[in-house]
Design a protein around this motif. Sequence first.
Motif, short mmCIF file in Angstrom:
data_model
loop_
_atom_site.label_atom_id
_atom_site.label_comp_id
_atom_site.label_asym_id
_atom_site.label_seq_id
_atom_site.Cartn_x
_atom_site.Cartn_y
_atom_site.Cartn_z
N LYS A 7 -3.38 -3.08 -1.53
CA LYS A 7 -2.37 -3.98 -2.15
C LYS A 7 -1.01 -3.75 -1.49
O LYS A 7 -0.33 -4.70 -1.11
N HIS A 8 -0.72 -2.47 -1.33
CA HIS A 8 0.56 -2.13 -0.73
C HIS A 8 0.67 -2.69 0.70
O HIS A 8 1.64 -3.30 1.08
N ASP A 9 -0.43 -2.47 1.45
CA ASP A 9 -0.44 -2.94 2.85
C ASP A 9 -0.31 -4.48 2.92
O ASP A 9 0.43 -5.02 3.74
N LEU A 10 -1.03 -5.10 2.04
CA LEU A 10 -1.01 -6.59 2.06
C LEU A 10 0.38 -7.13 1.72
O LEU A 10 0.88 -8.06 2.35
N ILE A 13 2.62 -6.81 4.58
CA ILE A 13 2.54 -7.81 5.68
C ILE A 13 2.80 -9.24 5.16
O ILE A 13 2.49 -10.25 5.81
N GLY A 14 3.36 -9.32 3.96
CA GLY A 14 3.86 -10.61 3.48
C GLY A 14 2.94 -11.38 2.56
O GLY A 14 3.15 -12.57 2.33
N VAL A 103 -7.07 -10.78 7.92
CA VAL A 103 -6.55 -11.71 6.88
C VAL A 103 -5.99 -12.99 7.52
O VAL A 103 -6.31 -14.11 7.09
N GLU A 104 -5.14 -12.78 8.58
CA GLU A 104 -4.52 -13.96 9.22
C GLU A 104 -5.58 -14.89 9.78
O GLU A 104 -5.55 -16.11 9.56
N VAL A 105 -6.57 -14.27 10.50
CA VAL A 105 -7.62 -15.10 11.13
C VAL A 105 -8.41 -15.83 10.06
O VAL A 105 -8.68 -17.03 10.17
N SER A 106 -8.75 -15.12 8.97
CA SER A 106 -9.54 -15.75 7.91
C SER A 106 -8.79 -16.91 7.26
O SER A 106 -9.37 -17.98 7.01
#
Length: 421
Positions: A7-10, A13-14, A103-106
């Motif tokens: 959660k923190h990482d996500l 990254i915005g 995440v970005e690619v998906s």
Amino acid sequence: MLALQLKHDLEHIGHSVAGIYASGEEALGGIETARPDLVLMDIKLQGEMDGIETADRINRQYDIPVIYMTAHSEESTIERAKMTGPYGYLLKPVNVKELQIAVEVSLYKSKSDKEKAQLTQELRSALEKNREAEEALRKTNEDLEYRVVERTKELDTVNKELKAKIMEIIRNEEERKLAEQEAENMRQAIAHMSRVSTLSELATSLAHELNQPLTAIMTNSSAALRMLSGKFDPEEIREILEDIIADDKRAAKMIRRIREPLKKDTLEPRSLAVNDLVRDIHRLVRNDALLARVSIELKLADALPAIRGDRIQLQQVLLNLVINALDAVKGSASDLRRIQINTTSGRDGSVAVEVSDSGPGIPETSLCRIFEPFYTTKTKGLGLGLSICKTIIETHRGSILAENRPEGGARFVIVLPAENP
Ligand code: ADP
């Protein structure tokens, strides 16, 4: 722990995280309300369902991309996970960079899949619309073709009816013309016949009936002559002479009887226009005149008073005068063969018809005799025409005269009283 790290990482990254769930059931409930853009799915979960099964349900119910996360990489698990069509597969421990890329690619892939799906849908509905339009067009065409066929049939029928009507009109017109022609031929034939039959009847019955008294007269005269040359009995001669007188009287009576039909009581008087009578006769002799190269000129006065008389008899008179005129001009050079028929009205209300010709005229010696019965200068003439004309005109209370024209040729003038003087 891992979940909170993720959660923190996500967020770093915005992205924002809608929820973290321990079991598949909870996850499905959270998804139902939050409708996230992406699901990160651990294969191992608490509860009945594992991550693959949950992802499978998510796939069936929602159009949300799923990325698996697992510490295991056994072939069988990967195989099962593949069947659910995941957007990515992350091996734990997950580093931020890998997570960001996955995440970005998906998200990008899901977005373009959605757009593709949208486009496909649009294309499908466009195709469907096109198909519907084509169907409508086909139906309209069919309808149009049907209507064209129907209309053509109707037009065909109308056309046929019209044709039949036109043919009928043409036929009727032809029949009418034929009937008119027939009537005209008939009329001319009757007029010819009435003249020819009157004259030939007269001649035949006259010849037949006169033959008897004439033969008797001849026999008696010859007998008397013979007696006179020898010894004779005056009484016998007297008887013979009396027979001769009786035969003569019989002959005279016959002639009177033959002329009887032309007398007043056999007339069929009616109101007549003299100009019409002249035109009738002109029509009758026109062809004969053409063949004989004789020109016939009519000069008919306007507004002539009507006369009263028998049409056929007066036609016979005019016909006789015109035929005599034709006979008279036939000997002249062809450019001199002319006949003129004039009608005029007299001051006393009478109507005059003049028939003049360019022939040789009537010899002075004949002028006073031409109206006598049997007076003729023609080899085949009967000498009855003019005497019959005179009788007819006189029964109509009119007069007829013959004269020679100063410029040459004969002129016959008939004067008839007007019907209402
Ligand atoms: P037909 O024609 O049979 O001789 P008609 O009584 O009609 O009998 O005529 C008597 C005669 O009168 C004719 O034979 C002819 O000599 C004379 N005649 C009649 N019409 C004419 C005429 N237009 N021109 C000269 N002579 C005529």
